[in-house]
Design a protein around this motif. Structure first.
Motif: not given
Lengths: 308, 337, 570
Positions: A189, A192, A200, A205-206, A208-211, A217, A223-224, A227-228
């Motif tokens: 579990x 998965x 996801x 969007x954030x 892409x902004x970070x990139x 990479x 970092x982005x 953690x999330x």
């Protein structure tokens, strides 16, 4: 944060009372004579029976019984087993073993689950991802007790890498195999969940902004994305600790681990209601506390929660 | 926030809004116009009538048909259902006619998987055990869908005190993990003495409903304020009819997914209970009971344990795979526009 | 920076030549962009204008190497400062991002990572581009302050969710410009914001990029905005550049028919109310792009009488919401505060305001979906609030809503026939045969082919769904249609089409509209009277002409001033 903690704590109170009431009700207040059940259906002397009724306050109205039971629970006055041992003492002996087992299983699923999940999520659709996904499906589909027997047979008996059953003291090294079995389904579990969460977040969007900021990479991932993505995983792991302790009943049976699960199972077979109620109440408490910790952890990890 | 204007209304001098000039460049900028033939102008927002009309379910079905995961799981489930319904088509040997003379014998003609300790045919018992597992799985799933689905839908749709009470109730039952709760129930005298498929189903439903309730509640919450629900209320539809006609049909996708996966886990739970001796009675032929019975001789004759375990695992796997395939096909994020 | 810019003043900073971009999808490759070309000189602002799906964002994202994973450049060249970066290595493009090419994304709500403090997110930008010195903290505050964030040093310690939309966009601008890029890609940087905030942010961005000598590639759907903010405009349509040139020239003298359509339809450039083409001959300026509708049955003659009298009278309407606070401490929030206005029969009343002004709450109460805390709404002389079940049911027949989100207002499970039939069924009108006839009639009225009725909402575009929603609203022959931001989510041309349809229907059926919007430009096209709302109160009520020619309140003036490009065509 203090208010948040307090509110969550207050929310747990009805759950605790409700769940203990439920357990108590199920064991002591259902049709069928609990005293007869206590003796395993064998006839007993009227004096003994009266004493037992008094001991479990069965001569009192239900709410009084429940109140007294709660009081006994808090003061750890949990009654005696048929063999005359204090239930609290028996639990005190079994509890550390199960705790050790559950913590090992948790560590196992956290480390491997997150590792495989992250890689699969980052390489969604690739061979590694598909392999991990199929493997996780199989692990979920095969019942724990079958997995337990197979691993016991292969690793314990045929390969001889580990003791097929655990000795009395249940030291850490002997618990590796049972912990593996116990944690395996949750591991699937975790994989998965991590994978879904990572893939996801990769499209957020954030990210892409970070990139676009010119981050490497590696830094974007660590970092982005990580953690999330790990927030839901951490909460799952926390809640799983309680479930693992409850789920230990099968694993402990197979490997003969002298833990709480085994204790509960034996008590059920013998019809020792006092022990059953005590152990289940204990597990409920662990579950509820683990959930509280998870909530706090969640708030700590996700700044948006704290202020809600 | 701080950049918002002050709430006080300021009467202003009656001046026209300041005219702003566009930017002009000192550079010479070429004025390019593409030839009209390159991008012929289409009518604004023309309806595309080329493809055949497709409902969301039809669309999902079209997606599903292409997924190997779905095809495999669907075929397996069909097989399992047929085996459960007509075991005699698959096994000619009576699973209950056991002859101790055959005790723990190996495979031989007509008995491809050998015999149990009691001399029963392993293959035949595996085939005939399907029905009990599937019955428990299906009945339990129906039970949790009815109870959990109703509770979750009402809590999510009406909110307020009803939601608060149902949420707490769910938490209480959640505090007892499925297996643990079912074990406690099944050891009650009333259950222990009348063990049958129904007692197992009742025990599993009692502790299995909160999960479906949570999923349903979430899905209903997501839809209850959708504009199409508001629109139908503005058309004069009653609140409850809006729930039944618009909210619930739109909330079904995640519920179906979870129900499919749950069906698998309920089968596992039944087997676990039977394995512990707290599930189906010994008189009912089931994989869990057979695995339990095979346990003592697992080292000498592992096949007796492994065959029913394999059947059990494949059944469960097919439901879980179906759930996964459905999730991909019904994913609201993927089908957004 | 400035010296570098002037050194290369005559070589293009960014040049895109014959760019083609292909997406691989389930249904095979899709050419999102073909033959796109544009040139940006140092310090110049170039705007790409187009509707959704025109390939404008895709083109810009390709320049910074941020195409989605299923997209790739399949032809042409992207040249940045003399260097071909079309298929350059990952390492090189990372070097360029941030300090050579910066980006300000579209949606401020989703483009900041919710779990990191604003300051951290600015600082890592500086660090990634080697610009964090010993005093990085001060530098972060400086960068944020430059972007117009008040109290920047303290704000840097906060999380994104503690910021308003406008503040977040300022933080994103700070991040985009933190490393002094020579080119800034601004992808619809303000379309998610309120109009007045939008203008402040654009002004600020303008000032900063001018000071820093940064070239800007501005992506927008709004031709007026593009013309106002850019020296050069590139118009894209279906993945191709159809016209490009000096901004004002494109605006005043569009050559390509598509650009002409855009100029004619842009609400921000329109100067008068739309007239129905069916009643009077359309004047040259009021362009109708609706597909020619076959002449439909004449309106039933039950309404025209009494035009001019008040159909809806709103008196001292107030709505207070209880907000839940910690441990049950609730606070009151006055969403609507003492609002009064009248809507005359057969006319359009617009309620204009920014988010949080309470305009939608008014609409909900007018629909009797929400009961007011105080005050009253009279519909045709009858108090709406106290209607009992039967009367309320009849009221529902006469007042119908159309909502903003064309993707949310139709039940995805219902096909178009069932969607439009639903009101007839609820009110038990006719048998199945007559209902089908009515559905056909309604589809015809909204210029949709009858074959549409077997389709499902997910097969239709936003504008088409909105037309279906209108058909559903018309099914019961209502007197009033309440349009809650009904055209805000639509592309310019489609928006014009729907507005024209609404105008035609009003003329034909004598409908009364209550039109809720944040966009004053749309108001001028559709409304007879306007209420301007701010923070729950009405600050100004007047006829549309009066509001536009002689706004009496500062706030109304600000709103008017925020319409981009409003004064460019004159």
């Amino acid at each position: 944060m203090v208010m948040f903690t307090l509110r969550r704590f207050l929310q747990l109170i009805p759950v605790f009372f409700g769940a203990t009431l439920l357990v108590y009700f199920l064991v002591f207040a259902t049709p069928g004579d609990p005293i007869a059940a206590l003796s395993g259906g064998k006839p007993m002397a009227p004096a003994v029976e009266a004493a037992l009724r008094a001991q479990y306050n069965l001569d009192q109205p239900f709410w009084v019984q429940y109140g007294l039971y709660l009081k006994n629970l808090v003061t750890l006055n949990l009654g005696q087993t048929f063999s005359g041992q204090e239930v609290s003492a028996v639990i005190a002996r079994a509890y550390p073993v199960t705790a050790r087992l559950a913590i090992m299983a948790l560590a196992f699923e956290a480390i491997f689950g997150v590792f495989f999940g992250v890689i699969a999520g980052l390489r969604k659709g690739k061979l590694f991802d598909s392999t991990v996904l199929v493997a996780s499906l199989i692990v979920i589909a095969v019942p724990t007790f079958v997995l337990g027997f197979v691993l016991q047979l292969v690793v314990g008996v045929q390969l001889g890498w580990a003791r097929p059953t655990v000795s009395g003291a249940a030291p850490w090294n002997e618990l590796i195999l049972p912990a593996l079995v116990l944690g395996l389904v949750s591991l699937a579990y975790v994989i998965r969940l991590t994978r879904a969460s990572i893939s996801e977040n990769m499209n957020a969007d954030y990210v892409r902004t970070a990139t676009a900021k010119g981050l490497s990479r590696r830094r974007v991932v660590v970092v982005h994305i990580l953690r999330n993505s790990l927030i839901p995983v951490v909460t799952f792991l926390g809640a799983d600790l309680g479930a693992l302790m409850g789920g230990a009943i099968v694993t402990e049976g197979i490997f003969n681990v002298p833990g709480v699960g085994n204790l509960l199972y034996q008590a059920i077979l013998k019809g020792e209601s006092a022990t059953v109620v005590a152990v289940v109440s204990l597990l409920v408490i662990v579950f509820v506390v683990a959930n509280l910790v998870v909530d706090l952890l969640y708030a700590w990890l996700d700044p948006r929660i704290r202020y809600v | 926030m701080s950049e918002n204007l002050t709430p006080e209304t300021e009467p202003a001098q009656p001046v026209a809004p300041a005219a702003r000039q566009g930017k002009t460049s000192s550079r010479v900028i070429e004025h390019f116009v593409a030839p009209l033939e390159d991008t012929p102008l289409a009518a604004v927002d023309k309806v595309d009538n080329t493809a055949a009309p497709l409902s969301l379910w039809a669309d999902a079905w079209r997606n599903l048909r292409k997924q190997p995961l779905f095809i495999i799981s669907a075929l397996l489930i069909v097989l399992v259902v047929v085996v459960a319904g007509f075991p005699q088509w698959f096994a000619s040997v009576d699973p209950t006619s056991c002859d101790l003379a055959n005790s723990a014998e190996g495979a031989r003609a007509g008995h491809p998987l050998g015999f149990t300790l009691q001399g029963c045919d392993v293959y035949s018992r595996m085939i005939y055990g399907t029905r009990a597992s599937l019955t428990v799985g299906v009945l339990t799933t129906i039970g949790v869908l009815v109870i959990g689905g109703t509770m979750g839908a009402l809590a999510g749709y009406y909110g307020g005190w009803l939601d608060a009470i149902l949420a707490r109730l769910g938490d209480i039952f959640f505090a007892l993990p499925l297996i643990l709760g079912a074990i406690v129930i099944n050891q009650l005298p009333a259950f222990r003495d009348n063990r049958s498929v129904w007692t197992v189903v009742v025990a599993l439903v009692l502790f299995g409903w909160p999960q479906i309730a949570r999923i349903t509640r979430g899905a209903v919450l997501e839809n209850r304020n959708a504009d199409f629900v508001t629109a139908s209320k503005a058309l004069g539809l009653s609140r409850f009819s809006a729930l039944v006609r618009h909210v619930i049909p739109n909330s079904l996708a995640p519920i179906i997914v979870v129900a499919s996966i749950s069906l698998g886990t309920f089968i596992v739970a039944e087997a676990t209970l039977s394995f512990l001796g707290l599930g189906l009675p010994g008189s009912v032929m089931s994989w869990g009971n057979d695995i339990s019975a095979a346990q003592p001789q697992v080292r000498n004759n592992p096949g007796v344990l492994l065959w029913p375990a394999l059947a059990l695992s494949i059944t469960v796997l097919s439901f879980i795979m179906l759930g996964d395939a459905l999730r991909d096909a019904l994913d609201p994020k993927a089908r957004k526009r | 920076m400035n010296s570098a810019a002037s050194r290369n003043a005559d070589t293009p900073l960014l040049e895109i030549r014959d760019l083609a971009i292909t997406f691989s999808t389930q249904n095979g490759p899709v050419n999102a962009v073909r033959n796109a070309h544009l040139t940006i000189m140092p310090g110049e602002t170039v705007a790409i204008v187009g509707e959704s799906g025109s390939g404008k964002s895709t083109t810009a994202l390709a320049a910074i190497g941020l195409l989605p994973s299923n997209g790739r450049v399949s032809g042409g060249q992207i040249i940045f400062d003399g260097e071909d970066i079309t298929n350059v290595s990952e390492k090189r493009i990372i070097e360029l991002r941030g300090n050579s090419i910066g980006m300000v994304p579209q949606d401020p709500m989703s483009n900041l990572n919710p779990v990191w403090k604003i300051g951290f997110q600015v600082k890592e930008t500086l660090k990634a581009n080697g610009l964090d010195g010993a005093n990085s903290k001060e530098r972060v505050a400086e960068v944020l302050a430059e972007a117009g964030l008040p109290d920047a040093a303290n704000r840097a310690k906060q999380y994104p969710h503690e910021f308003s939309g406008g503040m977040r966009q300022r933080a994103l601008i700070a991040i985009g410009l933190a490393c002094r890029p020579r080119l800034l890609i601004a992808d619809e940087p303000t379309s998610a914001l309120d109009v007045t905030v939008q203008r402040q942010i654009l002004d600020h961005l303008d000032r900063m990029t001018t000071e820093l000598g940064t070239a800007v590639l501005l992506i927008t759907h709004d031709l007026g905005l593009a013309a106002e903010r850019a020296e050069k405009v590139v118009v894209m349509y279906k993945g191709q550049v159809v016209e490009s040139g000096p901004a004002l020239e494109i605006l005043r003298n569009p050559q390509h028919p598509y650009t002409q359509r855009l100029v004619n339809s842009a609400p921000s450039l329109a100067s008068r109310r739309l007239k129905s083409s069916k009643v009077t001959q359309a004047p040259a300026e009021a362009v109708s792009v609706a597909e020619p509708a076959p002449s439909s049955a004449p309106a039933e003659g039950r309404k025209p009488a009494g035009k001019g009298e008040n159909l809806i009278e709103v008196r001292n309407l107030t709505k207070v919401f209880k907000l839940r606070g910690a441990l049950g401490k609730g606070t009151d929030f006055k969403a609507v505060d003492d609002v009064s206005f009248n809507v005359k029969r057969g006319t359009t009343m617009a309620i204009v305001g920014e988010s949080g002004s309470g305009k939608s709450t008014v609409a909900q109460m007018a629909l009797s979906l929400l009961s007011p805390t105080e005050g009253s709404i009279l519909f045709d002389g009858v108090e709406v609030n106290t209607l009992k079940s039967k009367a309320l049911f009849d009221f529902r027949r006469r007042v119908q809503p159309i909502f903003q989100d064309p993707y949310g207002s139709l039940d995805p499970m219902f096909n178009i026939y069932r969607t439009i039939e639903e009101p007839l069924k609820i009110h038990k009108i006719g048998d199945s045969k007559s209902r089908e006839k009515r559905v056909r009639e309604l589809l015809d009225q909204v210029s949709m082919p009858a074959a549409t009725m077997h389709r499902f909402p997910n097969e239709l575009s936003g504008g088409q769904r909105q037309r279906i929603a209108i058909a559903r609203a018309l099914a019961l022959n209502p007197d009033v249609i309440i349009c809650d931001e009904a055209v805000s989510a639509l592309d310019v041309l489609v928006q014009a089409q729907v507005l024209n349809l609404l105008t035609d229907l009003q003329a034909e059926l004598g409908l009364t509209y209550l039109f809720i919007t944040h966009d004053l430009a749309v108001v001028r096209q559709i409304a007879d009277d306007v209420c301007v709302m701010q923070k729950g109160r009405i600050v100004e009520t007047a006829t549309t002409d009066e509001v536009f020619s002689n706004p009496r309140q500062k706030y109304t003036q600000d709103l008017l001033g925020a319409i981009p490009g409003a004064t460019l065509l004159v």
